[in-house]
Design an enzyme around this catalytic site. Structure first.
Site: not given
Ligand code: KIV
Length: 275
Positions: A126, A193
């Site tokens: 991220e 997201e």
């Molecule tokens: O952790 C997860 O499932 C994610 C998705 C929602 C993209 O990062």
């Protein structure tokens, strides 16, 4: 859409190159999370392109409020399970909170550990400019990295809410610029997201790499959902972007209730079900 590309009969293993070919051909990419071999096998045999071993593991399976408690060892364990259940899909392992934020060196080492020990084909991180150096090192070493911008659940305590990101023009501009920087650093795909659809469109059009949206509108090159949301196993979480294709929570409850009843009423097992 390029009609020469027929994903339904394409049984070749999905690679990062295949995903960029899909973007070029206008063929949308499907992605779901999984955390175990059983689920991975079902998704894989259904023809899913990408399986993400998300740190949503923390909320979905571990019962935590956030993704923060998930550890590197847990992601490694669950990714190994998913890889064992997968033949065709590209398996991506999420890098958990604090496995890549301390330094690019630590991020690089942990990404290598995930790749070496699990058999995953890529990792996901991220953030924007803070992860650029780490992504550059990974890309140079042959570790495919997926980016993740917009709502980044590992930063929940910084923002305090799961509100839509990039509504404010300055925040939108930052997300857009981060997307360009991530592509430049070498990410092979980018998760967007919970951002406005128009911002998802602008980023998707500006990038050569595919974007995979979750609550980022229809213009992204692909879509991802947490599989337990799609199947209606998680019932306390129903944001607008989740489409439920089944209500397995109710199905399972009613099946288990019928089993309990049969046991109590001595209707199970019958002699035909006995030895
Ligand atoms: O952790 C997860 O499932 C994610 C998705 C929602 C993209 O990062």
């Amino acid at each position: 859409m390029n009609t020469n590309y027929t994903p339904d009969i394409d049984t070749r293993k999905v690679t990062t190159i295949r995903l960029s070919e899909m973007k070029k051909a206008g063929c949308k990419i499907s992605c779901l999370t999984a955390y175990d071999a059983l689920t991975a096998r079902i998704l894989d045999e259904s023809g899913i392109d990408v399986i993400l071993v998300g740190d949503s593991l923390g909320n979905v399976f571990q019962g935590h409020e956030t993704t923060l408690p998930v550890t590197l060892e847990e992601i490694i364990y669950h990714t190994k399970c998913v890889v064992r259940g997968t033949n065709r899909a590209l398996v991506v392992a999420d890098m958990p909170f604090m496995s890549y934020q301390v330094s690019s060196e630590e991020a690089f080492r942990n990404a290598g550990k995930i790749m070496k020990e699990t058999g995953a084909s890529a990792v996901k991180l991220e953030g924007g400019k803070l992860v650029i150096e780490a992504i550059t090192r990974m890309t140079e070493a042959g570790i495919p990295a997926m980016g993740h911008l917009g709502l980044t659940p590992q930063s929940i305590h910084k923002f305090g809410t799961y509100r839509t990101r990039g509504v404010d023009p300055e925040e939108a501009e930052n997300i857009y610029n981060d997307a360009l920087k991530l592509e430049n650093a070498g990410v092979f795909a980018l998760v967007l997201e919970k951002i406005p659809a128009e911002l998802g469109k602008k980023i998707t059009e500006a990038l050569k790499i595919p974007t995979i949206g979750i609550g980022a509108g229809p213009y992204c090159d692909g879509q991802v959902l947490v599989y337990t949301d799609l199947l209606g196993l998680t019932i306390d979480f129903s944001p607008r972007f989740v489409r439920r294709y089944a209500m397995l929570y109710d199905e399972i409850k009613s099946s288990v209730s019928r089993f309990i009843k049969d046991v109590r009423e001595q209707k199970f097992p019958t002699m035909e079900e006995s030895y």
